[in-house]
Write a protein that holds these residues in place. Structure first.
Motif, PDB file in Angstrom:
ATOM      1  N   PHE A  62       0.636  -1.180   0.040  1.00 48.85           N
ATOM      2  CA  PHE A  62      -0.002   0.025   0.071  1.00 48.85           C
ATOM      3  C   PHE A  62       1.048   1.335   0.099  1.00 48.85           C
ATOM      4  O   PHE A  62       0.886   1.877   0.987  1.00 48.85           O
ATOM      5  CB  PHE A  62      -1.057  -0.122   1.136  1.00 48.85           C
ATOM      6  N   LYS A  63       1.567   1.625  -1.175  1.00 48.28           N
ATOM      7  CA  LYS A  63       2.904   2.327  -1.177  1.00 48.28           C
ATOM      8  C   LYS A  63       2.095   3.889  -0.770  1.00 48.28           C
ATOM      9  O   LYS A  63       2.770   4.727  -0.147  1.00 48.28           O
ATOM     10  CB  LYS A  63       3.458   2.297  -2.435  1.00 48.28           C
ATOM     11  N   GLU A  64       0.804   3.928  -1.332  1.00 50.04           N
ATOM     12  CA  GLU A  64       0.149   5.300  -1.258  1.00 50.04           C
ATOM     13  C   GLU A  64      -0.171   5.647   0.149  1.00 50.04           C
ATOM     14  O   GLU A  64      -0.341   6.876   0.656  1.00 50.04           O
ATOM     15  CB  GLU A  64      -1.140   5.275  -1.946  1.00 50.04           C
ATOM     16  N   LEU A  65      -0.183   4.712   1.210  1.00 51.49           N
ATOM     17  CA  LEU A  65      -0.503   5.013   2.502  1.00 51.49           C
ATOM     18  C   LEU A  65       0.756   5.335   3.616  1.00 51.49           C
ATOM     19  O   LEU A  65       0.441   5.861   4.366  1.00 51.49           O
ATOM     20  CB  LEU A  65      -1.188   3.487   3.011  1.00 51.49           C
ATOM     21  N   TYR A  66       1.791   5.004   3.120  1.00 47.24           N
ATOM     22  CA  TYR A  66       3.107   5.148   3.643  1.00 47.24           C
ATOM     23  C   TYR A  66       2.794   4.790   5.346  1.00 47.24           C
ATOM     24  O   TYR A  66       3.344   5.512   6.425  1.00 47.24           O
ATOM     25  CB  TYR A  66       3.202   7.047   3.850  1.00 47.24           C
ATOM     26  N   SER A  67       2.374   3.648   5.369  1.00 44.65           N
ATOM     27  CA  SER A  67       2.280   2.958   6.637  1.00 44.65           C
ATOM     28  C   SER A  67       1.814   1.806   6.677  1.00 44.65           C
ATOM     29  O   SER A  67       1.364   1.278   5.530  1.00 44.65           O
ATOM     30  CB  SER A  67       1.234   3.871   7.748  1.00 44.65           C
ATOM     31  N   ASP A  68       2.266   0.871   7.655  1.00 42.18           N
ATOM     32  CA  ASP A  68       1.971  -0.709   7.753  1.00 42.18           C
ATOM     33  C   ASP A  68       0.583  -0.488   8.598  1.00 42.18           C
ATOM     34  O   ASP A  68       0.343   0.448   9.236  1.00 42.18           O
ATOM     35  CB  ASP A  68       3.066  -1.503   8.459  1.00 42.18           C
ATOM     36  N   PHE A  69       0.061  -1.578   8.488  1.00 39.71           N
ATOM     37  CA  PHE A  69      -1.287  -1.808   8.967  1.00 39.71           C
ATOM     38  C   PHE A  69      -1.506  -2.953   9.675  1.00 39.71           C
ATOM     39  O   PHE A  69      -1.420  -3.944   9.164  1.00 39.71           O
ATOM     40  CB  PHE A  69      -2.809  -1.406   8.249  1.00 39.71           C
ATOM     41  N   ASN A  70      -2.063  -2.980  10.938  1.00 43.66           N
ATOM     42  CA  ASN A  70      -2.230  -4.140  11.802  1.00 43.66           C
ATOM     43  C   ASN A  70      -3.637  -4.556  11.464  1.00 43.66           C
ATOM     44  O   ASN A  70      -4.468  -3.502  11.607  1.00 43.66           O
ATOM     45  CB  ASN A  70      -1.772  -3.978  13.280  1.00 43.66           C
ATOM     46  N   LEU A  71      -4.044  -5.742  11.503  1.00 46.10           N
ATOM     47  CA  LEU A  71      -5.622  -6.087  11.431  1.00 46.10           C
ATOM     48  C   LEU A  71      -5.466  -7.030  12.723  1.00 46.10           C
ATOM     49  O   LEU A  71      -5.152  -7.695  13.307  1.00 46.10           O
ATOM     50  CB  LEU A  71      -5.588  -7.476  10.188  1.00 46.10           C
ATOM     51  N   TYR A  72      -7.035  -6.785  13.469  1.00 48.41           N
ATOM     52  CA  TYR A  72      -7.646  -7.329  14.247  1.00 48.41           C
ATOM     53  C   TYR A  72      -8.925  -7.920  14.031  1.00 48.41           C
ATOM     54  O   TYR A  72      -9.658  -7.519  13.197  1.00 48.41           O
ATOM     55  CB  TYR A  72      -7.603  -6.260  15.568  1.00 48.41           C
ATOM     56  N   SER A  73      -9.129  -8.864  14.573  1.00 50.22           N
ATOM     57  CA  SER A  73     -10.434  -9.504  14.679  1.00 50.22           C
ATOM     58  C   SER A  73     -11.183 -10.091  15.948  1.00 50.22           C
ATOM     59  O   SER A  73     -10.276 -10.437  16.996  1.00 50.22           O
ATOM     60  CB  SER A  73     -10.459 -10.909  13.808  1.00 50.22           C
ATOM     61  N   TYR A  74     -12.391  -9.997  16.102  1.00 44.90           N
ATOM     62  CA  TYR A  74     -13.156 -10.388  17.490  1.00 44.90           C
ATOM     63  C   TYR A  74     -14.061 -11.458  16.978  1.00 44.90           C
ATOM     64  O   TYR A  74     -14.918 -10.956  16.183  1.00 44.90           O
ATOM     65  CB  TYR A  74     -13.851  -9.359  17.905  1.00 44.90           C
ATOM     66  N   ASN A  75     -13.708 -12.676  17.444  1.00 36.82           N
ATOM     67  CA  ASN A  75     -14.802 -13.594  16.655  1.00 36.82           C
ATOM     68  C   ASN A  75     -15.688 -13.754  18.075  1.00 36.82           C
ATOM     69  O   ASN A  75     -15.553 -13.939  19.210  1.00 36.82           O
ATOM     70  CB  ASN A  75     -14.073 -15.172  16.736  1.00 36.82           C
TER      71      ASN A  75
END
Length: 172
Positions: A157-170
């Motif tokens: 996601f070069k346009e975002l200039y950031s890494d993103f963490n994904l979270y889930s609640y089951n």
């Protein structure tokens, strides 16, 4: 405390809450929600309200928080989670607590109430993402019971200039 879907007449209050949060982020040096201060989010907020995709937190009848909650993944969700719509999966965005409720642990209360609301809708899981470099969010979501799923690197996601963490609640 009460959680409900927003109505058209909630718009002004919800818009103000988003602007309050955007201003707080700006004061901390973040540009993440600056577009909200420019009014760019207003038509999106109105559209999401009309589509029953904004959930609000009330305390004694006063709206103190909002979040976007989608059953249909938007492009952003598809690009991060690498899948299309799945029955019973909700996507959570823009969790915001207004200034009147700031510092009162309403964020935790709101997340628990959202989880309960999704449970009543026969939802299976709630997914969310946040910037990997925002430490308080990456501590907050796990403390509320969300499980870390993955990190999406900037390279994707070069346009975002950031890494993103994904979270889930089951939801059981």
């Amino acid at each position: 405390m009460n959680v409900r879907l927003s109505k058209i007449n909630d718009f002004e209050k919800l818009n103000n809450i988003q602007k309050e949060v955007a201003e707080r982020l700006k004061e901390k040096g973040s540009k993440q929600w600056n577009y909200i201060l420019e009014g760019v989010e207003e038509p999106v907020l109105m559209s999401r309200i009309k589509q029953n995709e904004v959930i609000i937190l009330e305390d004694n009848g006063e709206v103190v928080g909002l979040a976007y909650l989608y059953q249909e993944p938007i492009f952003w969700d598809k690009s991060l989670w690498h899948d299309d719509k799945q029955e019973g999966i909700y996507y959570l965005h823009k969790v915001a607590i207004g200034n009147t409720a700031k510092g009162k642990k309403y964020g935790n209360i709101f997340l628990k109430e959202i989880i309960n609301w999704v449970r009543t809708q026969n939802g299976k899981a709630i997914r969310l993402d946040c910037k990997a470099d925002i430490s308080y969010l990456n501590q907050f979501y796990p403390s509320a019971g969300f499980d870390f799923v993955a990190v999406r690197k900037t390279g994707h996601f070069k346009e975002l200039y950031s890494d993103f963490n994904l979270y889930s609640y089951n939801i059981s």
